[in-house]
Design a protein around this motif. Structure first.
Motif, PDB file in Angstrom:
ATOM      1  N   GLY A  92       0.835  -1.198   0.000  1.00 55.59           N
ATOM      2  CA  GLY A  92       0.000   0.000   0.000  1.00 55.59           C
ATOM      3  C   GLY A  92       0.863   1.238   0.000  1.00 55.59           C
ATOM      4  O   GLY A  92       1.952   1.252   0.590  1.00 55.59           O
ATOM      5  N   ASP A 190      -7.624   7.839  -5.793  1.00 57.90           N
ATOM      6  CA  ASP A 190      -8.622   7.545  -4.773  1.00 57.90           C
ATOM      7  C   ASP A 190      -9.622   8.691  -4.661  1.00 57.90           C
ATOM      8  O   ASP A 190      -9.328   9.841  -4.974  1.00 57.90           O
ATOM      9  N   ASP A 229      -8.884   1.804   0.252  1.00 55.73           N
ATOM     10  CA  ASP A 229      -8.619   0.428   0.684  1.00 55.73           C
ATOM     11  C   ASP A 229      -8.921  -0.605  -0.383  1.00 55.73           C
ATOM     12  O   ASP A 229      -8.826  -1.806  -0.125  1.00 55.73           O
ATOM     13  N   GLN A 230      -9.246  -0.160  -1.586  1.00 54.70           N
ATOM     14  CA  GLN A 230      -9.562  -1.118  -2.645  1.00 54.70           C
ATOM     15  C   GLN A 230      -8.293  -1.590  -3.357  1.00 54.70           C
ATOM     16  O   GLN A 230      -7.374  -0.808  -3.612  1.00 54.70           O
ATOM     17  N   VAL A 231      -8.247  -2.866  -3.686  1.00 57.67           N
ATOM     18  CA  VAL A 231      -7.176  -3.412  -4.513  1.00 57.67           C
ATOM     19  C   VAL A 231      -7.464  -3.018  -5.951  1.00 57.67           C
ATOM     20  O   VAL A 231      -8.540  -3.309  -6.488  1.00 57.67           O
ATOM     21  N   LEU A 252      -2.857  -1.670  -3.416  1.00 54.07           N
ATOM     22  CA  LEU A 252      -4.016  -0.889  -3.007  1.00 54.07           C
ATOM     23  C   LEU A 252      -4.011   0.486  -3.651  1.00 54.07           C
ATOM     24  O   LEU A 252      -2.957   0.996  -4.037  1.00 54.07           O
ATOM     25  N   CYS A 253      -5.190   1.092  -3.712  1.00 57.22           N
ATOM     26  CA  CYS A 253      -5.313   2.402  -4.351  1.00 57.22           C
ATOM     27  C   CYS A 253      -4.537   3.471  -3.591  1.00 57.22           C
ATOM     28  O   CYS A 253      -3.894   4.320  -4.184  1.00 57.22           O
ATOM     29  N   LEU A 452      -3.979  -1.227   5.816  1.00 58.96           N
ATOM     30  CA  LEU A 452      -4.976  -1.473   4.772  1.00 58.96           C
ATOM     31  C   LEU A 452      -4.570  -2.642   3.891  1.00 58.96           C
ATOM     32  O   LEU A 452      -5.424  -3.441   3.470  1.00 58.96           O
ATOM     33  N   ALA A 453      -3.273  -2.770   3.624  1.00 55.01           N
ATOM     34  CA  ALA A 453      -2.807  -3.909   2.827  1.00 55.01           C
ATOM     35  C   ALA A 453      -3.060  -5.219   3.567  1.00 55.01           C
ATOM     36  O   ALA A 453      -3.511  -6.216   2.974  1.00 55.01           O
ATOM     37  N   ALA A 456      -6.721  -6.063   3.543  1.00 57.41           N
ATOM     38  CA  ALA A 456      -7.188  -6.518   2.233  1.00 57.41           C
ATOM     39  C   ALA A 456      -6.953  -8.008   2.021  1.00 57.41           C
ATOM     40  O   ALA A 456      -7.690  -8.657   1.269  1.00 57.41           O
TER      41      ALA A 456
END
Length: 508
Positions: A92, A190, A229-231, A252-253, A452-453, A456
């Protein structure tokens, strides 16, 4: 570099400890962490860099530095002793922002990045866009007034002043999105960062506002929007070869550093105020519903469904660093000790911290730093304490405007390098009358992106990752002293603004 023993984190089929990498590109340095999935920091790495100030009000950085430092940081992390027993499973990234890094259709960089609100070059373009689009309409659609923080006027500045660059510009990056591109080939941004690209973003629709994008950005392509937090992709073969990261792991974004800092200390719940003690002071208040205020930034949050009020001071740690250089570069513990030996009120000194203009809540790029009350008996400890108190007064001013705007502050959480040592945070609590929560790990944005990574790939919990270390309580005995100093602080700006503006004009 720091390291610690691995814990009972998840293991890979090879028997290695599963871990993640988080990297943040800041104003004065880039930082990275290697963290196992229980939140234990296995290794850290840092690369320092400088900004360029080619003219008064212009603050830039060569965007290629961001990738070069990312590669160097990851190499150092993977060379750590603990890395031999670890396997990276996700990455991330975050970075300062909102910034403007322009590139052509092949993502070749065209000029240095124009940095966030510390760069005040686009005053004329702000006036023009307000006249063209309507100042009230801009706030209504995007949540924020145009200011030095906004990206749209800086795009217009390039169009007006560097037409050749603008004509060949096809992509718009920030530090996090540029790293995502180099890692995965994806052109994304993001939602939080996009919401600070005023007036290009529609905060209600949470999408680019097509009429104003076309009017300001012309042929620049719109990056796809995702949440922090989106891949959004995976490490490609070229990036894997260059960095040593495993090919195919999720990317991650990411987001702007202040929002990742808030994530790192679990300060993104309604009623939370995150104070980021860094080169600048940044504040993020999570609110229940969309709130707009002319002198603050109304944004979407890092996560889907969240909203923020945000503010930022143009200088903070930058002032302490400047003073340190003037004093012959003594170490910070020495300066903090001398400042602690001064008195509350800095033995009669009062400083305005507007050394690079000011962002919120006065939005005055031509404000200037002032030290009032100097005598030949004052010491460097007095000056250093006056700087810390000035920043605290600025925080108090912002907090008052947050609440005036409709924000609710139930909990203040501090994070960042300035939380090291107890004096600065104590002064801020004494001046504001607010307790501050300090978490066990204060690494900041890189740690937030590592979290966050990890989440995920396996559902990590920040309560487990980074528990509360201590609470800084305000000293009630200093309330009257600092109330009076704060009153003078507010009066000092009002009474000297015209002089500061005249001096700023000569500097321009």
């Amino acid at each position: 570099m720091t390291a610690s023993a691995t814990t009972a984190s998840a293991t890979t089929p090879s028997g290695k400890t599963q871990c993640v990498v988080g990297v943040d590109i800041g104003t004065s340095s880039s930082k990275g962490v290697l963290v196992d999935t229980d939140g234990r920091v296995l290794a850290t790495a840092t690369r320092e860099h400088d900004v360029q100030r080619p003219r008064a009000g212009h603050v830039e950085m060569d965007g290629s530095i961001w990738w070069d430092e990312f590669v160097a940081i990851v190499a150092e992390l993977l060379a750590a002793d603990e890395a031999s027993r670890a396997e990276v499973a996700a990455v991330g990234v975050s970075g300062m922002g909102p910034c403007l890094l322009l590139a052509d259709e092949n993502s070749e960089l065209l000029r240095p990045a124009i940095l966030y609100g510390v760069d005040t070059r686009a005053g004329e373009q702000i006036d023009t866009l307000n006249a063209e689009l309507g100042a009230e309409a801009i706030i209504e659609r995007g949540g924020s007034a145009l200011s030095s923080q906004a990206v749209g006027p800086k795009v217009r500045w390039v169009a007006d002043n560097e037409p050749g660059v603008f004509a060949t510009s096809r992509r718009l990056y920030m530090p996090s999105s540029y790293l995502v591109y180099r890692l995965s080939g994806r052109y994304v941004l993001d939602q939080q960062s996009a919401s600070q690209c005023t007036p290009l973003y529609d905060a209600e629709e949470q999408a680019w506002y097509q009429p104003w994008w076309q009017r300001i950005c012309g042929s620049i392509e719109q990056p796809d929007l995702h949440w922090s937090d989106q891949v959004v992709g995976s490490v490609g073969p070229e990036a894997a070869a260059e960095t040593g990261l495993p090919q195919g792991i999720p990317v991650l974004c990411g987001t702007i550093d202040a929002w990742s800092e808030a994530i790192s200390v679990d300060a993104h719940n309604v009623g939370d105020l995150m104070l980021m003690y860094g080169t600048t002071m940044f504040m993020v208040n999570t609110v229940a519903d969309r709130v707009s205020w002319p002198t603050l930034w109304g944004t979407v949050g890092a996560f889907e469904g969240t909203r923020n009020l945000a503010g930022g001071m143009a200088t903070s740690g930058a002032i302490t660093g400047w003073l340190r250089e003037l004093f012959g570069s003594p170490d910070y513990p020495t300066l903090l000790q001398e400042a602690a030996s001064s008195t509350p009120g800095a033995n009669g000194l009062l400083m305005l911290p507007y050394f690079a203009g000011e962002r919120t809540p006065i939005n005055d790029p031509d404000a200037r730093g002032i030290v009032a009350g100097l005598t030949i008996s004052h010491t460097r400890g007095d000056l250093y304490r006056a700087a810390l108190e000035a920043i605290a007064f600025g925080v108090r001013h912002n907090i008052e405007v947050f609440e005036q705007a409709g924000g609710r502050i139930d909990r203040v959480v501090a994070v960042g390098g300035g939380t090291q040592g107890e004096l600065w945070t104590q002064i801020v609590s004494d001046v504001t009358g607010r307790p501050q929560e300090l978490r066990q790990t204060s690494i900041g944005a890189s740690y937030g992106m590592a979290f966050l990574a990890a989440r995920a790939i396996g559902g990590a919990s920040m309560a487990d990752w980074n528990p509360v270390l201590r609470i800084v309580e305000p000293n009630a005995a200093l309330l009257d002293t600092y109330d009076e100093r704060y009153r003078l602080y507010r009066e000092l700006y009002a009474s000297t603004a015209d002089i500061a503006h005249s001096l700023a004009a000569t500097q321009h």
